[in-house]
Design a protein around this motif. Structure first.
Motif: not given
Lengths: 207, 207, 207, 207
Positions: B144-149, B197-198, B115, B140-142, B181, B118
């Motif tokens: 999340h995804a980055f860290i996930g990778s 992406i609004a 966390l 935040e989502l970005q 991206a 994140l």
DNA sequence: GATGAATGAGCCTTCATTCAT
DNA sequence: AATGAATGAAGGCTCATTCAT
């Protein structure tokens, strides 16, 4: 069902959970338990089984190559993958931490799910690249990163009960990022205004 | 050092590993072991400690906001994060699977690393967005995804000894994807500042 | 029977006696021992149990009040009491010396035997005094002393295997002493009104 | 003082009390403890020592034979005896329950206090009988019973914190009973030589 | 076949004893 | 001489596994 009970108990208390407790939860005697699974490790591995008989989404994804809407295909696959990973990941972790030495050959004869996923996505990306619908330096790496984003969602949920947004929304975001990053640079396309990721286009026509 | 030995043994054989073995590996007697750590769970939690005193990279990353080369900053941070996760993830998993009930409050008083990461990345992305150097619908989502990778790279390595490319190369790919991206659309599209992406377009009329 | 064996072992070797030894003596395994008595202190307290379901003699004694031969009634009671004390005293001592901390409430819900005995005899003496068959300054103290004489017989036997005369003969002597000391002074001795135990006559001239 | 501390700890927690605790309470290190008393049982036996160097009252009692006031002499002796027993009894009990096997020869070279007391009182009674100041069938039995009454006072106090009256008062009662029961039948009853408690009257006709 | 009481090996933990400082 | 850290043997307790019923 015995395996059901064993699973619940093992996942909550670890491999150390006494067999009596599993037997009790399964509603059978210890004798019966051990008649079915001669040793505790065997019971454990059976309960943590990771075989996945639900490959529908994998086939669907591959079938969509070149034809359907990539965004939709990827989102559907991603949601299914998350669901599968939610089941599988805790088990894989449990196995790895249990100290049960059979550990490395447990998903025989198939490949472990993580690698299966990787391979599948890599193949998918490569296929779409061939069709010119995707552009990226390394499809494998791209797949790796994409899947990683999804796994991480499961991890955060599993470890910390942290779930920033619903899975579906998360998936939408991740897929959008992916597609944006791998959009082939066509004739600097003026005819594709935006609308790519447009999240809530569900109802009305934009025009 | 005792904790060193305990760590090794626990990570390899799980919480079930006998304390004698740890003692032997640490080169001390069991008596000494238990004088230092009164119970096995205490020893276990101490060995699996997840406190991270190495936040250098976190500070560096934040300091780079608005100034340095984003690619370089992110790559450096990512490499450090992977290194840290390689240490931490196995321990967190071990704790979760051990059945030791202290489990949930083990990284007190700090937040759990996942966390923390994140939050940090989210802050970073948001900051760069404010400077116009990054564009994305949900930082935040970005994050999340980055860290996930990145986590996934560690996971594949840890679970399956699968390491398609060296960490540094992997990181380069992931960062590239991210930057591609989230590249803000410069001059040619100056009139569409946001709205990408609004996700929250719910209220205001577009017109 | 487990408790039987535990009793023997504990009384001979103290609380320190290993549970294996008790198990072996009882002809069961340690597992069985601990299934029946979850901890050693519990086993110990159960083995040292001091509940006395044999109160026949107590009722008999009280029933004899005013009717039977006091000497016979007391002798019978005393013999029974000695037998009971021979069983109970070693256990009470063992409990007190064991360091097991449950110690003080072990004969709940009943009163401890010693105090039960005291109360009973006190009631008995008081009853016989009311009937004029006994005379003494303090029935409670008299009971105390009487019982003490009996306990001491058991103590000497237990500690030093010292048994000057058979129990029955000893009892006869003690009862005789008691009766002589508490014989009410009948008509022929009217001039010695009280002055029996005359507590504070320390100073005054004897005349 | 080490023995002081050891005594306190042993009497409260039994032989099981760890030596560390004793050392700490004595304000010395464990090393010092074991230099002074090479083994724990030795320390234990030393702490539970029962040697009594205070025999003043015994000599006083014997010196009073034939001369002083019997009541006073006995009361003084009894009070002293109670005091001594209060010290000794817990230790003897502790030794017996400890399972320490040296147990039986611990008061070498002297006789155990209980038996010492018995002997002393027996001799005293016999002496006073010879002088005609006391009459009883069996001086030994009389001593036994007398001492028993005193021991019991200590026992009730020790086991149950039960102390019906102050020791001095109790003693007065017990001595009074004794004296009344053993009062020689003066002039008026010369034809009843003995036969009082007549122990073996079982067979022969009395004539 | 199912049961669950019994087993006993194994492990955590304590603590008397030693010994280098 | 005093210390107290280190030792490791011993013991309480658990639990996978067996087997008579």
């Amino acid at each position: 069902m015995i395996l059901e009970a064993a699973r619940k108990v093992f996942l909550k208390r670890g491999f150390r959970a006494p067999t009596v407790e599993i037997a009790r939860k399964a509603g059978v005697s210890e004798g019966t338990l051990f008649k079915r699974f001669p040793t505790k490790p065997e019971l454990f591995m059976a309960a943590m089984n990771v075989e996945t008989n639900d490959q529908v989404w994998q086939e669907q994804l591959m079938r969509s190559v070149g034809t359907g809407d990539m965004k939709e295909a990827l989102e559907a696959a991603a949601v299914s993958m998350i669901q599968q990973v939610q089941i599988i990941l805790p088990r894989v972790m449990m196995i790895h931490s249990s100290g049960v030495t059979v550990a490395m050959d447990y998903y025989l004869p198939n490949k472990p799910p993580v690698l299966q996923h990787l391979e599948l996505l890599t193949r998918y990306f490569r296929a779409e690249m061939k069709r010119g619908r995707l552009a990226c330096a390394s499809p494998e790496l791209q797949a790796h990163a994409f899947i990683g984003s999804l796994y991480h969602y499961v991890i955060c949920d599993f470890f910390h009960r942290y779930r920033p947004v619903p899975a579906r929304e998360y998936v939408r975001g991740v897929v959008a990022t992916l597609l944006r990053a791998t959009r082939p640079e066509r004739q600097q396309n003026a005819k594709q205004p935006r609308a790519k990721i447009a999240p809530r286009r569900t109802k009305g026509p934009k025009k």
